[in-house]
Design a protein around this motif. Sequence first.
Motif, PDB file in Angstrom:
ATOM      1  N   THR A 377      56.492  23.192  22.315  1.00 41.13           N
ATOM      2  CA  THR A 377      55.341  22.320  22.570  1.00 41.13           C
ATOM      3  C   THR A 377      54.829  22.578  23.981  1.00 41.13           C
ATOM      4  OG1 THR A 377      56.260  20.615  21.119  1.00 41.13           O
ATOM      5  CG2 THR A 377      54.555  19.912  22.661  1.00 41.13           C
ATOM      6  N   THR A 378      53.539  22.520  24.181  1.00 41.58           N
ATOM      7  CA  THR A 378      52.966  22.703  25.516  1.00 41.58           C
ATOM      8  C   THR A 378      53.515  21.654  26.480  1.00 41.58           C
ATOM      9  OG1 THR A 378      50.937  23.646  24.621  1.00 41.58           O
ATOM     10  CG2 THR A 378      50.828  22.736  26.839  1.00 41.58           C
ATOM     11  N   ALA A 379      53.994  22.087  27.622  1.00 45.03           N
ATOM     12  CA  ALA A 379      54.500  21.177  28.657  1.00 45.03           C
ATOM     13  C   ALA A 379      53.323  20.674  29.484  1.00 45.03           C
ATOM     14  CB  ALA A 379      55.506  21.891  29.547  1.00 45.03           C
ATOM     15  N   LEU A 380      53.237  19.364  29.637  1.00 47.14           N
ATOM     16  CA  LEU A 380      52.101  18.730  30.293  1.00 47.14           C
ATOM     17  C   LEU A 380      52.479  18.275  31.701  1.00 47.14           C
ATOM     18  CD1 LEU A 380      50.966  16.532  27.255  1.00 47.14           C
ATOM     19  CD2 LEU A 380      50.147  18.813  27.889  1.00 47.14           C
ATOM     20  N   ASN A 381      51.597  18.556  32.665  1.00 45.00           N
ATOM     21  CA  ASN A 381      51.775  18.096  34.046  1.00 45.00           C
ATOM     22  C   ASN A 381      53.130  18.535  34.609  1.00 45.00           C
ATOM     23  OD1 ASN A 381      51.089  16.788  36.443  1.00 45.00           O
ATOM     24  ND2 ASN A 381      51.962  14.847  35.761  1.00 45.00           N
ATOM     25  N   VAL A 382      53.368  19.828  34.582  1.00 45.52           N
ATOM     26  CA  VAL A 382      54.630  20.378  35.069  1.00 45.52           C
ATOM     27  C   VAL A 382      54.722  20.204  36.583  1.00 45.52           C
ATOM     28  CG1 VAL A 382      56.028  22.467  35.251  1.00 45.52           C
ATOM     29  CG2 VAL A 382      54.673  22.046  33.187  1.00 45.52           C
ATOM     30  N   GLN A 383      55.891  19.754  37.053  1.00 45.89           N
ATOM     31  CA  GLN A 383      56.114  19.557  38.481  1.00 45.89           C
ATOM     32  C   GLN A 383      57.491  20.089  38.858  1.00 45.89           C
ATOM     33  OE1 GLN A 383      54.686  15.684  40.130  1.00 45.89           O
ATOM     34  NE2 GLN A 383      54.430  15.131  37.978  1.00 45.89           N
ATOM     35  N   SER A 384      57.600  20.546  40.107  1.00 46.60           N
ATOM     36  CA  SER A 384      58.892  21.059  40.581  1.00 46.60           C
ATOM     37  C   SER A 384      59.193  20.474  41.956  1.00 46.60           C
ATOM     38  CB  SER A 384      58.873  22.587  40.648  1.00 46.60           C
ATOM     39  OG  SER A 384      57.931  23.040  41.598  1.00 46.60           O
ATOM     40  N   LEU A 385      60.489  20.463  42.286  1.00 47.50           N
ATOM     41  CA  LEU A 385      60.935  19.949  43.580  1.00 47.50           C
ATOM     42  C   LEU A 385      62.137  20.774  44.030  1.00 47.50           C
ATOM     43  CD1 LEU A 385      60.966  17.838  45.879  1.00 47.50           C
ATOM     44  CD2 LEU A 385      62.473  16.462  44.420  1.00 47.50           C
ATOM     45  N   LEU A 386      62.054  21.331  45.213  1.00 47.65           N
ATOM     46  CA  LEU A 386      63.171  22.040  45.836  1.00 47.65           C
ATOM     47  C   LEU A 386      63.622  21.231  47.044  1.00 47.65           C
ATOM     48  CD1 LEU A 386      64.995  24.558  46.220  1.00 47.65           C
ATOM     49  CD2 LEU A 386      63.144  25.543  47.596  1.00 47.65           C
ATOM     50  N   THR A 387      64.900  20.877  47.084  1.00 47.75           N
ATOM     51  CA  THR A 387      65.458  20.153  48.228  1.00 47.75           C
ATOM     52  C   THR A 387      66.545  21.012  48.875  1.00 47.75           C
ATOM     53  OG1 THR A 387      67.094  19.017  46.843  1.00 47.75           O
ATOM     54  CG2 THR A 387      64.984  17.922  47.182  1.00 47.75           C
ATOM     55  N   LEU A 388      66.572  20.992  50.185  1.00 42.42           N
ATOM     56  CA  LEU A 388      67.533  21.762  50.974  1.00 42.42           C
ATOM     57  C   LEU A 388      68.400  20.805  51.779  1.00 42.42           C
ATOM     58  CD1 LEU A 388      64.993  24.388  52.407  1.00 42.42           C
ATOM     59  CD2 LEU A 388      66.329  24.567  50.300  1.00 42.42           C
ATOM     60  N   LYS A 389      69.714  20.957  51.664  1.00 39.65           N
ATOM     61  CA  LYS A 389      70.649  20.094  52.385  1.00 39.65           C
ATOM     62  C   LYS A 389      71.612  20.960  53.197  1.00 39.65           C
ATOM     63  CE  LYS A 389      70.488  16.385  48.960  1.00 39.65           C
ATOM     64  NZ  LYS A 389      71.257  15.504  48.069  1.00 39.65           N
ATOM     65  N   GLY A 390      72.026  20.406  54.344  1.00 40.92           N
ATOM     66  CA  GLY A 390      72.956  21.116  55.205  1.00 40.92           C
ATOM     67  C   GLY A 390      72.252  22.075  56.143  1.00 40.92           C
ATOM     68  N   GLY A 391      73.041  22.725  56.992  1.00 29.52           N
ATOM     69  CA  GLY A 391      72.522  23.727  57.899  1.00 29.52           C
ATOM     70  C   GLY A 391      71.600  23.170  58.971  1.00 29.52           C
ATOM     71  N   PHE A 392      71.084  24.074  59.783  1.00 26.88           N
ATOM     72  CA  PHE A 392      70.096  23.746  60.804  1.00 26.88           C
ATOM     73  C   PHE A 392      68.825  24.502  60.443  1.00 26.88           C
ATOM     74  CE2 PHE A 392      74.195  23.145  62.752  1.00 26.88           C
ATOM     75  CZ  PHE A 392      74.062  21.929  63.403  1.00 26.88           C
ATOM     76  N   SER A 431      64.526  21.715  40.916  1.00 22.37           N
ATOM     77  CA  SER A 431      64.316  20.936  39.691  1.00 22.37           C
ATOM     78  C   SER A 431      62.898  21.121  39.168  1.00 22.37           C
ATOM     79  CB  SER A 431      64.551  19.445  39.956  1.00 22.37           C
ATOM     80  OG  SER A 431      65.880  19.213  40.386  1.00 22.37           O
ATOM     81  N   VAL A 432      62.767  20.996  37.845  1.00 23.54           N
ATOM     82  CA  VAL A 432      61.463  21.046  37.191  1.00 23.54           C
ATOM     83  C   VAL A 432      61.448  20.013  36.077  1.00 23.54           C
ATOM     84  CG1 VAL A 432      62.130  22.856  35.537  1.00 23.54           C
ATOM     85  CG2 VAL A 432      59.726  22.567  36.158  1.00 23.54           C
ATOM     86  N   TRP A 433      60.283  19.430  35.846  1.00 24.86           N
ATOM     87  CA  TRP A 433      60.114  18.471  34.756  1.00 24.86           C
ATOM     88  C   TRP A 433      58.634  18.413  34.381  1.00 24.86           C
ATOM     89  CZ3 TRP A 433      60.742  17.311  39.809  1.00 24.86           C
ATOM     90  CH2 TRP A 433      59.781  16.507  40.424  1.00 24.86           C
ATOM     91  N   ALA A 434      58.341  17.685  33.326  1.00 21.05           N
ATOM     92  CA  ALA A 434      56.960  17.504  32.876  1.00 21.05           C
ATOM     93  C   ALA A 434      56.849  16.139  32.219  1.00 21.05           C
ATOM     94  CB  ALA A 434      56.551  18.604  31.899  1.00 21.05           C
ATOM     95  N   ASP A 435      55.618  15.746  31.907  1.00 22.26           N
ATOM     96  CA  ASP A 435      55.430  14.460  31.235  1.00 22.26           C
ATOM     97  C   ASP A 435      56.200  14.402  29.921  1.00 22.26           C
ATOM     98  OD1 ASP A 435      53.800  13.701  33.270  1.00 22.26           O
ATOM     99  OD2 ASP A 435      51.920  13.858  32.145  1.00 22.26           O
ATOM    100  N   ASN A 436      56.350  15.551  29.282  1.00 26.63           N
ATOM    101  CA  ASN A 436      57.044  15.592  28.002  1.00 26.63           C
ATOM    102  C   ASN A 436      58.231  16.557  28.021  1.00 26.63           C
ATOM    103  OD1 ASN A 436      55.250  17.773  28.198  1.00 26.63           O
ATOM    104  ND2 ASN A 436      55.050  17.951  25.980  1.00 26.63           N
TER     105      ASN A 436
END
Length: 457
Positions: A377-392, A431-436
């Motif tokens: 099924t077509t993925a609607l309103n696809v969004q992604s988020l990259l988070t970085l933890k640790g380090g300088f 991470s990635v997700w969409a409305d559906n």
Amino acid sequence: MKKYPLIGKGLTVSVILLFVATGIIPSIAQDIGKSSQPAARGNWLYVGGSGPGNYTKIQDAIDDASDGDTVFVYDDSSPYFENIVVNKKIQLIGEDRNTTIIDGNGTGYVVNLRSDSISINGFKIIHSGSGINSGGLVVSSNNDSIQNNIISDNGDTGVYILFGTNTTIKDNFILNNNGSGIQLATAGHNTLISNHISSNRDAGIRMSGNNNSIINNIISANFYNGILFDYKAQFNIIEENTISNQQVYHGIDIWFGENNSFINNDIFNNSFGIRTTTNTKNNHFYHNNFFNNTKQVEDVSLNQWDNGYPSGGNYWSDYNGTDVTQDGIGDSPYNISGGTNQDHYPLMLPYGMTNLTINLVPGTFKFLISIKNVGSTTALNVQSLLTLKGGFLFCTREIVGVTRPLLPGEEIAITLPIFFFGFGYIRMNNSVWADNALIFTQKINGILLLFFFIHKH
């Protein structure tokens, strides 16, 4: 809207002929008392505005109209305190549904359609009477069109179709009426599509009759039921509606109903999602999503709750079965409360959902993200988020990406628009997700040395 009278603006004959040829109301409307239109559309009569010969009452213009004419109503004389009877095959058009108001002043029907093939568009219809022979808009004819109106705050039902057939009710807001939002009384072959039906005192839609289609409506927060089948409702199609948050009773309540189809509806946060009585049978429910209703369903009759394999049944938020075969269908049936019915093929994910994958490819200075729709099924309103933890780090620790919809099997590559620079042990959640589509997360650990990233498996 600013009005420009025909006389006084000195419009040329060529402009008039242009409007006649196109048959379109121009974006800057003329205040014309009566203007000849193409023969197929009849004459245009104008109410309100400042043009010479314009009417001051809608009913007077209707009385002077003939079959095929159009009555256009300006909003500058609104509200119009009238109870209107339309008994001719005409178009009745309001300038703006938010500001062109017909106010019934607390008596009777506000608008009464008594002829076939009437179109009413662009009005706010309010303040009918209450009780017998009252309501916002009553239809006792056939082949009518009710589109792009606000029908609210009436003393009884918002829209009442009595014995009517082949009427379309589309793109209306039907709100805060003291009866049902829409009532179909022994009415057949009507279409209710893309309406917002909310906060009505009785049901959102109350119906009896056959072969009606209720499609893609938002039906929410009505006092009793979202949809009520109250008498001899057969062969109706209820499809792609969102039915939620009814205040007292049920998303769909079927008192009398046979051979109706309920397909691909989202039904959530109601007392019962669906309830049937012993007067119902042979109804078919599949590809519906049931979320967080106090009781998802109570069915005391003989109805069918799936569409076989591999099409599947319905999604139930309280289903706790497994899917060893990973075909998207539960390995054990879902038991329907109230009797012996079962959904033999419950869906593991809400119907219409798809699956996404994401892959991060670290590079020098820049990172590349690949997102793929691996579902059907077509993925609607696809969004992604990259988070970085640790380090300088000398860069942001959160990168949000929004992409276009993804077709089944489609993959896109995105170069992140930042400069990676720093040092230390880094933990990445990608991470990635969409409305559906449910969230999918890739975790990567490694060491960042200035602008070089060393992946640690």
